[in-house]
Design an enzyme around this catalytic site. Structure first.
Site, PDB file in Angstrom:
ATOM      1  N   ARG A   1       0.920  -1.155  -0.207  1.00 15.56           N
ATOM      2  CA  ARG A   1       0.098   0.136   0.060  1.00 15.56           C
ATOM      3  C   ARG A   1       0.965   1.175   0.017  1.00 15.56           C
ATOM      4  NH1 ARG A   1       1.761   1.913   3.911  1.00 15.56           N
ATOM      5  NH2 ARG A   1       0.702   3.900   3.558  1.00 15.56           N
ATOM      6  N   GLY A   2       0.296   2.474  -0.186  1.00 16.34           N
ATOM      7  CA  GLY A   2       0.905   3.572  -0.263  1.00 16.34           C
ATOM      8  C   GLY A   2       1.100   3.914  -1.967  1.00 16.34           C
ATOM      9  N   ALA A   3       0.985   5.147  -2.271  1.00 16.17           N
ATOM     10  CA  ALA A   3       0.631   5.413  -3.619  1.00 16.17           C
ATOM     11  C   ALA A   3       1.860   5.136  -4.447  1.00 16.17           C
ATOM     12  CB  ALA A   3       0.489   7.153  -3.567  1.00 16.17           C
TER      13      ALA A   3
ATOM     14  N   ARG B   1      -7.130  -0.216  -7.110  1.00 14.97           N
ATOM     15  CA  ARG B   1      -7.477   0.938  -6.071  1.00 14.97           C
ATOM     16  C   ARG B   1      -7.508   2.171  -7.205  1.00 14.97           C
ATOM     17  NH1 ARG B   1      -3.974   1.331  -0.805  1.00 14.97           N
ATOM     18  NH2 ARG B   1      -6.330   2.084  -0.133  1.00 14.97           N
TER      19      ARG B   1
ATOM     20  N   GLN C   1      -2.665   2.710   9.899  1.00 19.13           N
ATOM     21  CA  GLN C   1      -1.224   2.647   9.377  1.00 19.13           C
ATOM     22  C   GLN C   1      -0.196   3.737   9.983  1.00 19.13           C
ATOM     23  OE1 GLN C   1      -4.133   3.327   7.602  1.00 19.13           O
ATOM     24  NE2 GLN C   1      -4.205   2.812   5.304  1.00 19.13           N
TER      25      GLN C   1
ATOM     26  N   ASP D   1      -1.788  11.124  -2.394  1.00 21.96           N
ATOM     27  CA  ASP D   1      -2.322   9.854  -3.351  1.00 21.96           C
ATOM     28  C   ASP D   1      -2.403  10.421  -4.555  1.00 21.96           C
ATOM     29  OD1 ASP D   1      -3.053   8.860  -0.432  1.00 21.96           O
ATOM     30  OD2 ASP D   1      -2.584   7.077  -1.658  1.00 21.96           O
TER      31      ASP D   1
ATOM     32  N   ASN E   1      -5.374  12.651   0.026  1.00 23.02           N
ATOM     33  CA  ASN E   1      -4.634  11.838   0.992  1.00 23.02           C
ATOM     34  C   ASN E   1      -5.336  10.921   1.937  1.00 23.02           C
ATOM     35  OD1 ASN E   1      -2.030  10.850   1.715  1.00 23.02           O
ATOM     36  ND2 ASN E   1      -2.287  12.084   3.855  1.00 23.02           N
ATOM     37  N   LYS E   2      -5.056  10.205   2.807  1.00 23.94           N
ATOM     38  CA  LYS E   2      -5.635   9.242   3.800  1.00 23.94           C
ATOM     39  C   LYS E   2      -6.519  10.138   4.350  1.00 23.94           C
ATOM     40  CE  LYS E   2      -5.422   5.737   4.059  1.00 23.94           C
ATOM     41  NZ  LYS E   2      -6.288   5.050   3.460  1.00 23.94           N
TER      42      LYS E   2
END
Ligand code: MRU
Length: 343
Positions: free
Chosen positions: A41-43, A84, A190, A231, A241-242
């Site tokens: 995970r993570g862009a 995603r 996270q 992201d 973003n998150k």
């Protein structure tokens, strides 16, 4: 990627911080599942993983003609792209590799090799961009500062080094006496599971806080800046973003705390005019109703679980990019660096 054995290896981020395990993906469908299920995970990390997924697809394809091979690759790219929707790095990496494959004038083996080479190049460039961002961004952090961060934008979320966390760790490495407040980052935690783990390994003094405590510490003057990843950043400087980032940015502005987002050019979607057009991923209700498989809400409760939110550019003090620190007006200044960038 282990190109000798034809497997893609990744840390299983769902197991951290309790177990450091590596999973191997033998084919692009397994890479797609790993992205969807957030093993990785993570862009930038999912962009790089998708690129290696396409490299596996190129090896897997039994095509004997060029159109067949291109069809197989395009089909794999669509499966990977559908995993995603919010982070632009995923589509950016796939488009870049597909364009490279189509441009090759040569044998099928040369096309297959070009796909792997481009996937490796994307991964290598990510590390270089993160080092550059770390250098530019560390200058924004002063000796004695406390920085607040949300989610995980560290080495785990990238190929290495990290974006926001790369900046923070570089400031620490330069000898600045900093402290970090880490938002736990519900629902998937996270911050608690990954960012706390990375910062503790790097020896950076930190305190884990509940997401809801961030405003309290900002109002008390305990936070000198907020630094997060992203992201997708649009042409006008809006930042996806998150989920929870928007609320942080508003509270930061209210309290005169600078809000920075660290973004490699692979995360900047210069074709999208503003954040309203960014697709926001909706994830499974169980992420909200359960923690580690244990229910915390009444059975059958109605849940909404957007994984990201959009912070309008008026709350963004500056964007930390590999080309330097970009300040408003973002439309002009992002267009300038994207014109000059490698992509
Ligand atoms: O749902 P996730 O964990 O993939 O979300 C990750 C984030 O929101 C990060 O802040 C972002 O991808 C930047 S990572 C360098």
């Amino acid at each position: 990627m282990d190109s000798g054995r034809g497997v893609v290896k990744m840390i299983d981020q769902r197991q951290l911080p309790h177990r450091l395990t590596v999973v191997e993906c033998d084919n692009y469908r397994e890479v797609a599942s790993a992205i969807r299920e957030m093993t990785v995970r993570g862009a930038p990390a999912i962009g790089a993983a998708a690129g290696f997924g396409l490299a596996l697809a190129a090896r897997e394809s039994t095509a004997t003609t060029r159109p067949q091979l291109e069809r197989d690759l395009a089909q794999a790219a669509e499966v990977l792209r559908a995993t995603r929707p919010t982070a632009v790095n995923l589509g950016w990496a796939l488009d870049r590799i597909m364009a490279k494959a189509r441009a090759v004038e040569g044998t099928l083996e040369q096309v297959r090799a070009a796909v792997t080479t481009e996937a490796v190049r994307i991964a290598d460039e990510d590390v270089e961009m993160n080092h550059a961002m770390a250098r530019h961004g560390a200058a924004l952090i002063q000796d004695g500062d406390t920085v607040l961060t949300h989610c995980n934008a560290g080495a785990l979320a990238t190929v290495d080094v990290g974006t926001a966390l790369g900046v923070i760790i570089e400031a620490h490495r330069q000898g600045k006496r900093i402290h970090v407040f880490v938002d736990e980052t519900r629902p998937r935690l996270q911050g608690a599971r990954l960012t706390a783990w990375e910062l503790m390994q790097a020896g950076v003094p930190m305190t884990l806080i509940a997401d809801n405590a961030a405003g309290h510490f900002m109002r008390k003057g305990k936070v000198q800046c907020v630094i997060v990843g992203a992201d997708r950043v649009t042409a006008n400087g809006d930042v996806a973003n998150k989920v929870g980032t928007y609320k942080l940015a508003v509270v930061a502005k209210e309290n005169g705390v600078p809000f920075y987002s660290a973004v490699p050019s692979s995360t900047i979607d210069i074709k999208l005019p503003n954040g309203d057009a960014i697709p926001i991923e909706e994830r499974d209700a169980r992420e909200v109703t359960h923690i580690d498989g244990v229910p915390i809400a009444p059975e059958g409760v109605h849940v909404s679980n957007p994984a990201f939110d959009v912070t309008p550019n008026k709350y963004v003090t500056a964007l930390i990019t590999e080309h330097g620190v970009v300040r408003p007006p973002f439309d002009e200044n992002l267009a300038r660096i994207m014109g000059a960038g490698p992509s």
